[in-house]
Design a protein around this motif. Structure first.
Motif, short mmCIF file in Angstrom:
data_model
loop_
_atom_site.label_atom_id
_atom_site.label_comp_id
_atom_site.label_asym_id
_atom_site.label_seq_id
_atom_site.Cartn_x
_atom_site.Cartn_y
_atom_site.Cartn_z
N MET A 91 0.84 -1.17 0.00
CA MET A 91 0.00 0.00 0.00
C MET A 91 0.89 1.23 0.00
SD MET A 91 -3.20 -0.84 2.56
CE MET A 91 -2.24 -0.50 3.97
N LEU A 92 0.52 2.18 -0.78
CA LEU A 92 1.21 3.46 -0.82
C LEU A 92 0.27 4.53 -0.31
CD1 LEU A 92 2.81 3.16 -4.35
CD2 LEU A 92 3.95 2.83 -2.16
N PHE A 93 0.85 5.57 0.27
CA PHE A 93 0.04 6.64 0.80
C PHE A 93 0.34 7.93 0.06
CE2 PHE A 93 0.70 3.55 4.18
CZ PHE A 93 -0.60 3.09 4.27
N SER A 94 -0.65 8.78 -0.04
CA SER A 94 -0.49 10.04 -0.74
C SER A 94 0.53 10.91 -0.02
CB SER A 94 -1.84 10.77 -0.81
OG SER A 94 -2.27 11.09 0.48
N HIS A 95 0.98 11.93 -0.70
CA HIS A 95 1.98 12.83 -0.11
C HIS A 95 1.46 13.54 1.13
CE1 HIS A 95 4.93 12.14 -3.16
NE2 HIS A 95 4.04 12.38 -4.10
N ASP A 96 0.15 13.69 1.24
CA ASP A 96 -0.39 14.35 2.43
C ASP A 96 -0.42 13.41 3.64
OD1 ASP A 96 -2.60 12.70 1.95
OD2 ASP A 96 -3.94 14.33 1.44
N GLY A 97 -0.18 12.11 3.43
CA GLY A 97 -0.16 11.15 4.52
C GLY A 97 -1.54 10.81 5.07
N ILE A 98 -2.56 11.37 4.49
CA ILE A 98 -3.92 11.19 4.98
C ILE A 98 -4.63 10.07 4.24
CG2 ILE A 98 -6.18 12.30 5.17
CD1 ILE A 98 -4.71 14.92 5.70
N HIS A 99 -4.30 9.88 2.97
CA HIS A 99 -5.05 8.93 2.15
C HIS A 99 -4.16 7.84 1.59
CE1 HIS A 99 -7.45 12.67 1.91
NE2 HIS A 99 -8.41 11.81 2.13
N ASP A 100 -4.75 6.68 1.42
CA ASP A 100 -4.14 5.59 0.68
C ASP A 100 -4.17 6.03 -0.79
OD1 ASP A 100 -3.72 2.42 0.38
OD2 ASP A 100 -5.19 3.10 -1.10
N SER A 101 -3.04 5.99 -1.48
CA SER A 101 -2.99 6.55 -2.83
C SER A 101 -3.76 5.71 -3.85
CB SER A 101 -1.55 6.74 -3.29
OG SER A 101 -0.89 5.50 -3.32
N GLN A 102 -3.98 4.42 -3.57
CA GLN A 102 -4.73 3.59 -4.50
C GLN A 102 -6.23 3.79 -4.37
OE1 GLN A 102 -4.47 -0.66 -3.89
NE2 GLN A 102 -4.88 -1.08 -6.05
N THR A 103 -6.73 3.80 -3.14
CA THR A 103 -8.17 3.81 -2.93
C THR A 103 -8.72 5.16 -2.48
OG1 THR A 103 -7.91 3.19 -0.62
CG2 THR A 103 -8.13 1.39 -2.22
N HIS A 104 -7.86 6.03 -2.02
CA HIS A 104 -8.22 7.34 -1.47
C HIS A 104 -8.99 7.22 -0.15
CE1 HIS A 104 -6.63 9.13 -5.04
NE2 HIS A 104 -7.40 8.35 -5.76
N LEU A 105 -8.95 6.03 0.47
CA LEU A 105 -9.49 5.88 1.81
C LEU A 105 -8.46 6.39 2.81
CD1 LEU A 105 -10.98 2.27 1.49
CD2 LEU A 105 -12.17 4.46 1.21
N ALA A 106 -8.86 6.56 4.05
CA ALA A 106 -7.94 7.09 5.06
C ALA A 106 -6.77 6.14 5.29
CB ALA A 106 -8.69 7.31 6.38
N SER A 107 -5.58 6.72 5.44
CA SER A 107 -4.39 5.92 5.75
C SER A 107 -4.48 5.47 7.20
CB SER A 107 -3.13 6.76 5.54
OG SER A 107 -3.07 7.78 6.53
N PRO A 108 -3.73 4.43 7.57
CA PRO A 108 -3.79 3.97 8.96
C PRO A 108 -3.48 5.06 9.99
CG PRO A 108 -2.73 2.31 7.62
CD PRO A 108 -2.92 3.53 6.75
#
Length: 144
Positions: A1-18
């Motif tokens: 899983m990769l996360f967006s640069h903002d650290g808030i979203h999973d970059s694949q699904t755009h759901l919240a990161s852990p």
């Protein structure tokens, strides 16, 4: 899983990161303590029983459909490759209906290729996030 640069979203699904999800959970538990309306956590595990592997486009479709079934104030976190957890405010009045909606939704199954399993727990008074998440991990998973 990769996360967006903002650290808030999973970059694949755009759901919240852990990390964002855990912060939101701490906030919701604090709010629940003040309002005396416990939160509920709903965990969804999804897999493809035929191939033992979920394809990327199935994950995307599942995630999109899940966001259509949730409200904006509900935090949906992708906590594993095939695992999402949703924080529901005022859990007792919302969780049962929401779980039934999930279990009866045909859009989440991606043309019946995914098997969906759901579990839920309600926050207890003065319970911390780690204990609540541990109870969620031990909760029985229900499938259709």
């Amino acid at each position: 899983m990769l996360f967006s640069h903002d650290g808030i979203h999973d970059s694949q699904t755009h759901l919240a990161s852990p990390s964002y999800f855990y912060e939101q959970l701490r906030r919701e538990l604090s709010l629940a303590a003040r309002t005396h309306k416990p939160v509920a956590l709903v965990k969804i595990l999804f897999d493809n029983p035929e191939t033992d592997q979920v394809r990327a486009h199935d994950i995307l479709h599942f995630s999109y459909e899940l966001t259509q079934l949730t409200r904006k104030e509900e935090c949906v976190g992708r906590l594993g490759v095939n695992e999402v957890v949703i924080i529901l405010r005022d859990g007792h009045s919302n969780a049962e209906k929401f779980v039934q909606r999930l279990l009866h939704s045909t859009s989440l199954t991606v043309d019946h290729s995914l098997q969906i399993k759901v579990s839920q727990v309600y926050g207890e008074e003065n319970e911390d996030s780690l204990h609540l998440l541990s109870r969620l991990d031990r909760a029985e998973l229900i499938s259709r």
